[in-house]
Scaffold this active site. Structure first.
Site, short mmCIF file in Angstrom:
data_model
loop_
_atom_site.label_atom_id
_atom_site.label_comp_id
_atom_site.label_asym_id
_atom_site.label_seq_id
_atom_site.Cartn_x
_atom_site.Cartn_y
_atom_site.Cartn_z
N CYS A 1 34.42 -15.91 19.88
CA CYS A 1 35.51 -14.73 20.61
C CYS A 1 36.05 -14.23 20.13
O CYS A 1 36.07 -13.01 20.50
CB CYS A 1 37.01 -15.48 21.07
SG CYS A 1 36.44 -17.64 22.35
N ASP B 1 16.72 16.86 1.81
CA ASP B 1 16.43 15.35 2.40
C ASP B 1 16.27 14.95 3.78
O ASP B 1 15.94 13.86 4.26
CB ASP B 1 16.84 14.53 1.50
CG ASP B 1 15.58 14.43 0.02
OD1 ASP B 1 14.94 15.79 0.25
OD2 ASP B 1 16.56 13.95 -0.76
N ASP C 1 11.49 10.70 -3.38
CA ASP C 1 11.50 11.88 -3.25
C ASP C 1 11.76 12.04 -5.20
O ASP C 1 11.84 11.04 -6.05
CB ASP C 1 12.93 12.92 -3.04
CG ASP C 1 13.15 14.06 -3.30
OD1 ASP C 1 11.87 14.86 -3.51
OD2 ASP C 1 14.51 14.07 -3.89
N ASP D 1 17.59 11.75 -2.85
CA ASP D 1 19.22 12.12 -3.31
C ASP D 1 20.25 13.44 -2.12
O ASP D 1 21.15 13.15 -2.48
CB ASP D 1 19.26 12.75 -4.20
CG ASP D 1 18.26 14.93 -4.06
OD1 ASP D 1 18.08 14.52 -3.23
OD2 ASP D 1 18.54 14.48 -5.49
#
Length: 820
Positions: free
Chosen positions: A40, A715, A487, A711
């Site tokens: 619910c 990217d 990377d 990072d």
């Protein structure tokens, strides 16, 4: 490049919220009636989140309340939220935020059902099973009275819930409980009042409601644990702060006026002289950007800001999962909810309310906990038609046992030789009892909770460890990853590059930059300029935000004015040196990757020895050129993270393929890959940012499900293209990431942990779905054949929910087995 997420305690006596309050707050609380289980609560959450202007919603079953966070730019539409909840079959009303009506009475409704219902059921069981009073008239009348009390008092929640669902043309578990209990109670009433004689089933009717109430009570207690991290986050930020004001404010009107930037210099001097500084405790909601806040040891940081004065260690564990305190000094960032440990700090407010890192993290956790995974769709489709199908089966079984009892009993007896002997009532009672058993044993909640319970527990566990997961779909994708692309800069390396060495072609530089004579030709005697390669390179790099550029910018403080400065993403920066600058010849200066300089026809042969020497050591070589002449080279070295090799080995042990993508030259890339243990054939160098996304596509075309770890700097295309984007970030960057998973600690050891947790979550979801289907596929036929009684069915239905939730809660204690 800034990037973003994809898609991006109250009782009825609580005061009703007014319009003024609604405008002042970004959060509105609602009292919700009609919820009986976590399924619910899930439906209410989905209904609220579908309303306009709603950013996120947190629904509490135990408090029967909902807390709605609004989008700051959107207009609050409380009426739309109430209407959405009503359309889902529940009732809601807005209440004053902060009133704690229900907080003191958790589980109170289920406790009443539990104790009253179980007491009556126990008394009836003792009378029937121990004293043998089942056929005694006076005991049947007593059973009618006691069971009637249970039906009215304890069954009211189920009957109200069933009625609300019926009004909106829907049905849920309340419908099945109400029908099953009513069937047993109604048939018994007919037997008792008609004088037909025979066994009555008041005990079964009471037991159905009592045992299911007991299951819901346990469910509400157990499921509280799944949202523990979110609740802790919601209570991290303090309600008040000590704001620093001018001394003369004492003579002004009581309301404290916020400081503006002009007051900042005064406040700093006032803080150095405590006699002139005045601290006043104010609500956090009264703070604005630019205000100065005093933090004593032990204080929680109220909002995001920057340290202006003082030194201290700050505990950021609840935000990042990192247990080691972080040293803070002037200029350091502070985040709301963190704890100042051992020194006095003065901070300037930089962000408040929904703009703080804590608010973004809370929103991310809420989004993850209330999201849906694709695997849930099958369960949802079955749940949507489950109740009508079960009711149809119950009616069909009742008709079979009622009108063809010999055939039904013959089939029952044949099955009994393979199963067990069951005691069946005689006559028409069999039809009613079998129908009641079918209605009670069927449990749509188990299917409805199979996925959400696991996702909530997993998001909770991840948040405690500094891992933010976007939603259930991201969790599901993470569990299916087959290849991981890293990377280099800031991911496998520390992200804090430094210039280790430099090389210059001085004679060529003097020739290229020799000042022009009066006739426009170069002077015969070269002019030795005072600005060497370091000054030009630093000046060019200063306006770039790339970590390598920032490292080069630190090698010289000289300021040189350029024109037409431009940053070429993934390559470097260029600018024009005007002829009026220091009497030098006009030229185009470039500072960037060797690949880029080579493409610009710059001759790199003179620096080959330097390039080979430092590339072999894993350094990134950056070149400085004037037009087509190489002026200098810089070896920028970024240390490999100490645990990078361990992380790569751990991922490889999980059967994942590991790749390295970098814009560096092949020698540097090979050196880094060798240090961390990535196979040479999986190393790809001199890759531009846009080419990273193309490489991801190539792996996907080959059948790989790809996770990209970066990072966030350049990217974004690859993070978006990958099946799973993982951003190694900081808390302050949460709102700008386009990844599916964000690692707040900026440490890649969380990568295998996140993927391992995702796999465990997906495995738990599959286990839950199997149990839910298996339970119903087995329970309904057994009930239809008369092998299980309504009492057993009621207990089994409660247990089925607990199995699903309990299995999901195992994720709270999940640990990466080989994680060291």
């Amino acid at each position: 490049m800034p990037v973003r997420f994809h898609g991006e305690d109250k009782m009825e006596t609580s005061p009703t919220i007014n319009a003024d309050t609604a405008k002042e707050s970004t959060t509105t609380d609602f009292l919700v009636e009609g919820m009986t289980c976590q399924n619910c609560a899930r439906h209410v959450t989905e209904a609220i989140q579908g309303s306009p202007g709603v950013r996120s919603a947190s629904v509490s079953l135990e408090r029967k309340s909902a807390s709605v966070r609004w989008n700051p730019e959107a207009q609050k539409d409380i009426a739309a939220v109430i209407a959405a909840v009503q359309n889902a079959g529940y009732e809601a009303k807005a209440i004053q935020t902060g009133t704690g009506g229900h907080s003191t009475s958790k589980h109170a409704g289920w406790q009443i059902n539990l104790w009253l219902g179980l007491a009556v059921t126990a008394a009836l069981m003792i009378g029937e099973w121990i004293f043998g009073l089942a056929m005694t008239p006076w005991f049947q009348w007593l059973a009618f009275a006691l069971a009637g009390v249970v039906q009215i008092c304890c069954g009211a929640q189920f009957y109200r819930g069933a009625w609300r669902q019926l009004k909106v043309g829907s049905s849920n578990m309340d419908t099945l409980v109400a029908l099953g209990s009513t069937t047993a109670f109604g048939f018994s009433c007919w037997v008792l009042f008609s004088g037909a004689g025979g066994h009555v089933y008041f005990m079964e009717a009471a037991a159905i409601i009592s045992l299911i109430s007991a299951g819901h009570w346990l469910e509400s207690r157990v499921s509280e644990k799944a949202g523990g991290a979110l609740k802790a986050l919601l209570h991290l930020a303090p309600q008040t702060a000590r704001r620093i004001q001018k001394p003369e404010a004492r003579s002004q009107k009581p309301e404290i006026q916020p400081l503006n930037l002009k007051t900042l210099s005064f406040s700093q001097s006032a803080i150095r002289n405590p006699q002139s500084a005045i601290e006043a405790e104010v609500p956090v909601s009264a703070l604005i950007i630019g205000d100065l806040i005093a933090l004593r040891p032990g204080d929680r940081v109220p909002v995001d800001g920057v340290v202006m004065e003082g030194d201290s260690a700050v505990d950021e564990a609840m935000l990042t999962g990192e247990s080691v305190p972080v040293d803070k000094k002037s200029g350091s960032e502070l985040f709301a909810g963190t704890v100042n440990l051992n020194g006095r700090l003065v901070m300037r407010v930089a962000a408040t309310g929904e703009a703080t890192a804590l608010a973004h993290i809370i929103a991310a956790v809420q989004r993850a906990q209330t999201s849906r995974a694709d695997i849930q769709r099958l369960g949802d489709r079955i749940s949507n038609v489950f109740v009508p199908v079960v009711v149809t089966i119950a009616v069909a079984a009742a008709l079979w046992w009622g009108f063809a009892p010999e055939s039904a009993r013959h089939f029952h007896d044949w099955l009994a030789q393979f199963l067990w002997q069951a005691h069946l009532p005689m006559g028409a009672a069999t039809a009613f009892i079998v129908a009641a058993a079918i209605l009670i044993v069927a449990c749509p909640c188990a299917m409805g909770l199979a996925t959400p319970a696991a996702i909530m527990a997993s998001a909770n566990t991840a948040a405690k460890r500094g891992i933010l997961i976007r939603d259930g779909v991201a969790l599901e994708k993470a569990g299916n990853v087959t290849a991981v692309i890293f990377d280099k800069t800031g991911t496998l390396t520390m992200g804090k590059p430094e210039v280790a060495d430099s090389w210059s072609s001085r004679s060529r530089r003097e020739e290229a930059l020799a000042p022009a004579g009066s006739n426009g030709n170069k002077l015969e005697t070269p002019h030795v300029v005072s600005y060497e390669e370091n000054a030009f390179a630093a000046a060019l790099a200063r306006n770039s935000t790339h970590p390598i550029s920032q490292a080069i910018a630190k090698i010289s403080a000289e300021k040189i004015e350029f024109s037409d400065w431009e940053e070429v993403r993934g390559s470097g920066v260029s600018a024009t040196l005007p002829s009026s600058t220091f009497n030098l010849q006009p030229s185009t200066l470039r500072l960037g990757s060797l690949r880029w300089l080579k493409e610009s026809d710059v001759d790199l042969a003179v620096g080959e020895k330097f390039i080979a020497e430092w590339s072999g050591q894993g350094a990134t070589i950056v070149g400085l050129a004037s037009d087509k002449t190489l002026l200098g080279l810089f070896a920028v070295r970024d240390a490999v993270k100490a645990n990078a090799k361990q992380v790569v080995e751990q991922l490889q042990r999980q059967g994942l393929k590991i790749y390295l993508l970098t814009g560096d030259n092949s020698l540097t890339a090979a050196s880094i890959a060798k240090q961390v243990g990535i196979a040479a054939e999986n190393v790809f160098s001199e890759v531009r940012p846009e080419q990273k996304a193309e490489f991801v596509k190539k792996l996907q075309a080959a059948g790989e499900r790809v996770a990209f770890v970066g990072d966030g700097i350049n990217d974004a295309p690859a993070l978006t293209q990958a099946d799973l984007g993982i951003a190694v970030s900081r808390a302050s960057d949460v709102a700008r990431e386009a990844a599916d998973i964000i690692l707040l600690k900026s440490e890649i050891e969380a990568v295998p942990e996140a993927l391992g947790l995702a796999r465990a979550t997906l495995r738990t979801i599959k286990q839950n779905l199997f149990w839910a289907f298996f339970y119903n596929a087995l329970g309904v036929p057994l009930a239809a054949m008369g092998f299980i009684s309504p009492i057993f069915c009621a207990a089994a239905m409660g247990v089925s929910d607990l199995v699903v939730i309990g299995n999901a809660l195992r994720l709270l204690r999940w640990r990466q087995k080989d994680f060291n």
